[in-house]
Design a protein around this motif. Structure first.
Motif, PDB file in Angstrom:
ATOM      1  N   TRP A   1       1.165  -1.302   0.189  1.00 23.22           N
ATOM      2  CA  TRP A   1       0.220  -0.047   0.368  1.00 23.22           C
ATOM      3  C   TRP A   1       1.152   1.267   0.398  1.00 23.22           C
ATOM      4  O   TRP A   1       0.620   2.128  -0.820  1.00 23.22           O
ATOM      5  CB  TRP A   1      -0.838  -0.566   1.000  1.00 23.22           C
ATOM      6  CG  TRP A   1      -1.845  -1.357   0.233  1.00 23.22           C
ATOM      7  CD1 TRP A   1      -2.142  -2.410   1.878  1.00 23.22           C
ATOM      8  CD2 TRP A   1      -2.687  -1.131  -0.124  1.00 23.22           C
ATOM      9  NE1 TRP A   1      -2.986  -3.069   1.801  1.00 23.22           N
ATOM     10  CE2 TRP A   1      -3.668  -1.935   0.181  1.00 23.22           C
ATOM     11  CE3 TRP A   1      -3.495  -0.131  -0.853  1.00 23.22           C
ATOM     12  CZ2 TRP A   1      -4.822  -2.520  -0.948  1.00 23.22           C
ATOM     13  CZ3 TRP A   1      -4.489  -0.159  -1.816  1.00 23.22           C
ATOM     14  CH2 TRP A   1      -4.874  -1.778  -2.169  1.00 23.22           C
TER      15      TRP A   1
ATOM     16  N   LEU B   1       1.704   1.922  -3.456  1.00 22.18           N
ATOM     17  CA  LEU B   1       0.620   1.979  -4.468  1.00 22.18           C
ATOM     18  C   LEU B   1       0.694   3.556  -4.131  1.00 22.18           C
ATOM     19  O   LEU B   1       0.703   4.870  -5.376  1.00 22.18           O
ATOM     20  CB  LEU B   1      -0.426   1.199  -4.576  1.00 22.18           C
ATOM     21  CG  LEU B   1      -1.799   1.384  -4.819  1.00 22.18           C
ATOM     22  CD1 LEU B   1      -1.191   1.223  -6.275  1.00 22.18           C
ATOM     23  CD2 LEU B   1      -2.968   0.488  -5.108  1.00 22.18           C
ATOM     24  N   MET B   2       0.679   3.651  -2.730  1.00 19.94           N
ATOM     25  CA  MET B   2       0.435   5.255  -2.631  1.00 19.94           C
ATOM     26  C   MET B   2       0.945   6.716  -3.056  1.00 19.94           C
ATOM     27  O   MET B   2       1.505   7.040  -3.863  1.00 19.94           O
ATOM     28  CB  MET B   2       0.274   5.546  -1.446  1.00 19.94           C
ATOM     29  CG  MET B   2       0.114   6.951  -0.400  1.00 19.94           C
ATOM     30  SD  MET B   2       0.272   7.677   1.095  1.00 19.94           S
ATOM     31  CE  MET B   2       2.403   6.981   1.227  1.00 19.94           C
TER      32      MET B   2
ATOM     33  N   VAL C   1       1.108   6.444  -6.901  1.00 21.42           N
ATOM     34  CA  VAL C   1      -0.289   7.767  -7.321  1.00 21.42           C
ATOM     35  C   VAL C   1       0.304   7.988  -6.999  1.00 21.42           C
ATOM     36  O   VAL C   1      -0.328   9.887  -7.779  1.00 21.42           O
ATOM     37  CB  VAL C   1      -1.495   6.880  -6.456  1.00 21.42           C
ATOM     38  CG1 VAL C   1      -2.961   7.868  -6.579  1.00 21.42           C
ATOM     39  CG2 VAL C   1      -2.163   5.725  -7.039  1.00 21.42           C
ATOM     40  N   VAL C   2       0.989   9.288  -5.637  1.00 19.29           N
ATOM     41  CA  VAL C   2       0.940  10.240  -5.563  1.00 19.29           C
ATOM     42  C   VAL C   2       1.848  11.643  -7.102  1.00 19.29           C
ATOM     43  O   VAL C   2       2.011  11.846  -7.366  1.00 19.29           O
ATOM     44  CB  VAL C   2       1.389  10.397  -4.488  1.00 19.29           C
ATOM     45  CG1 VAL C   2       2.203  12.015  -4.156  1.00 19.29           C
ATOM     46  CG2 VAL C   2       0.389  10.472  -3.621  1.00 19.29           C
TER      47      VAL C   2
ATOM     48  N   ALA D   1       2.872  10.261  -9.765  1.00 18.16           N
ATOM     49  CA  ALA D   1       2.422  10.311 -10.881  1.00 18.16           C
ATOM     50  C   ALA D   1       1.088  11.285 -11.003  1.00 18.16           C
ATOM     51  O   ALA D   1       1.187  12.526 -11.963  1.00 18.16           O
ATOM     52  CB  ALA D   1       1.397   9.053 -11.574  1.00 18.16           C
ATOM     53  N   ALA D   2       0.724  12.035 -10.212  1.00 20.48           N
ATOM     54  CA  ALA D   2      -0.894  13.078  -9.699  1.00 20.48           C
ATOM     55  C   ALA D   2       0.308  14.481  -9.857  1.00 20.48           C
ATOM     56  O   ALA D   2      -0.184  14.911 -11.181  1.00 20.48           O
ATOM     57  CB  ALA D   2      -1.124  12.969  -8.369  1.00 20.48           C
TER      58      ALA D   2
ATOM     59  N   ALA E   1       7.007   8.545  -8.039  1.00 20.39           N
ATOM     60  CA  ALA E   1       6.565   6.431  -8.591  1.00 20.39           C
ATOM     61  C   ALA E   1       7.538   5.458  -8.794  1.00 20.39           C
ATOM     62  O   ALA E   1       7.096   4.327  -8.520  1.00 20.39           O
ATOM     63  CB  ALA E   1       5.965   7.367  -9.301  1.00 20.39           C
TER      64      ALA E   1
END
Length: 153
Positions: free
Chosen positions: A10, A13-14, A17-18, A20-21, A51
């Motif tokens: 997790w 994955l976090m 996501v952060v 990539a954002a 990432a």
């Protein structure tokens, strides 16, 4: 594929996501050149690095067995809400109260979120951060940050 460490899975994955954002958000700004970077250069690089770090952590979670599978514990809502509220309060209060009042307020409110809170430690931290922030942002960089409350002029 079996998840061998829930925490690493997790977390990775976090991070992905952060990262990539941030990279996607920075892509709309000018990147510039290496010798003269634009406003999107640093956030894009940082997002991509975050990432990539997340991908390594995620890979580790799927390949390396950990003792007990590193289960995820309960979520610490109280500290999260206190820290987020103190940062939001800092943003609202800085133009009105100035850095000399707002920064120690931020430090004390954020310190309450810790189980190891002490008034002496928070006061020392607030003093060092306030002096360092004044030195870096006001004196060193010459930014126009209000130091005193607006009602004092």
């Amino acid at each position: 594929m079996k998840i061998k460490s829930q925490r690493d899975f997790w977390s990775g994955l976090m991070f992905i996501v952060v990262g990539a954002a941030f990279a996607l958000g920075a892509a709309s700004y000018s990147l510039g050149q290496s010798a003269r970077p634009g406003p999107g250069y640093f956030p894009l690089g940082l997002g991509v690095l975050l990432a990539i770090l997340g991908a390594f952590v995620l890979f580790k979670a799927l390949t390396i067995e950990s003792e007990g599978g590193d289960p995820i514990g309960s979520f610490a809502w109280r500290p999260l809400l206190i820290v987020v509220a103190s940062v939001a309060g800092f943003g609202v209060a800085l133009p009105r109260l100035g850095m000399f009042i707002t920064l120690p307020m931020l430090v004390f409110i954020s310190a309450i979120a810790s189980d190891e809170f002490s008034v002496e430690g928070a006061a020392l931290n607030a003093a060092v951060l306030t002096v360092a922030s004044w030195g870096i942002f006001k004196w060193g960089l010459g930014l126009t940050i209000p130091l005193l409350p607006s009602f004092l002029g």
